[in-house]
Write an enzyme that holds these catalytic residues in place. Sequence first.
Site, short mmCIF file in Angstrom:
data_model
loop_
_atom_site.label_atom_id
_atom_site.label_comp_id
_atom_site.label_asym_id
_atom_site.label_seq_id
_atom_site.Cartn_x
_atom_site.Cartn_y
_atom_site.Cartn_z
N ASP A 104 0.84 -1.21 0.00
CA ASP A 104 0.00 0.00 0.00
C ASP A 104 0.87 1.25 0.00
O ASP A 104 2.02 1.20 0.44
CB ASP A 104 -0.84 0.08 1.28
N1 URA Z 1 -1.19 -5.64 4.22
C1 URA Z 1 -1.57 -4.34 4.21
O1 URA Z 1 -2.54 -3.99 4.88
N2 URA Z 1 -0.88 -3.49 3.45
C2 URA Z 1 0.19 -3.84 2.71
O2 URA Z 1 0.80 -3.01 2.05
C3 URA Z 1 0.58 -5.18 2.74
C4 URA Z 1 -0.14 -6.06 3.51
#
Ligand code: URA
Length: 237
Positions: A104
């Site tokens: 993310d």
């Molecule tokens: N889980 C999340 O919530 N975000 C990420 O970037 C990777 C795994």
Amino acid sequence: MLRLDKFLSEAGVASRRQLRDIIRSGRVRVDGVAVTDYAFKFDETACRVTLDGEEISAGKQIVVMMNKLAGYITATEDPRKPTVMELLPEEYRKLQLKPIGRLDKETEGLLLFTNDGDLLHRIVSPRHAVEKVYYAEHEGVVTQDDIDQFAAGLRLRDGTECRPAKLESLELGKSLITVQEGKYHQVRRMMSARGMYVSYLKRIREGNLSLGDLEPGKVRRLSDEEIAMVVDRQNNE
Ligand code: URA
């Protein structure tokens, strides 16, 4: 015929400037003979080039590990938001690397890139349960019930079922979470399903590869042995 520094730069070994020093120091051999002139021209289709004994070939499979910074989206391009491609140093940008999986925008840590479409597909495919370990800072207290629910396969608020995962409390508000899949916002949603809002998230391991001491925002190329670790792991599953 190709210049030695150009050949090595196109193979993604290092930047042109760094390569000149590497070549001057005698670490590069062409057909077994050390060459210290970076402008040396040779037939790249017929000669064998090594750096510190390891063969370098143009168009070779390249895998790069990044310690992603928060604020960059995992995409190759975007009209508005900064992408992880902007964190790649110049010499890697022309190699057509693509991110393997995604983090993310606000998540930091280990993100792999490759120029090898097959490898990319094999690692991203949900059929391959690659373990991913995250360090999270969060609200709330981890209970034994949370740990058990993670281990049993958590159900998210929208009803999505997760595969069994591991939740390990390090100290108050700091935990390690190990998952085997990569659903959208998975770790944040799993923690939130148990009432623990995540304020900081960083991936620290993927399969056998750890982030180690790679500095934030930096990248490093994986060695042939490390790539073999990734590929072997895929083939064994
Ligand atoms: N889980 C999340 O919530 N975000 C990420 O970037 C990777 C795994």
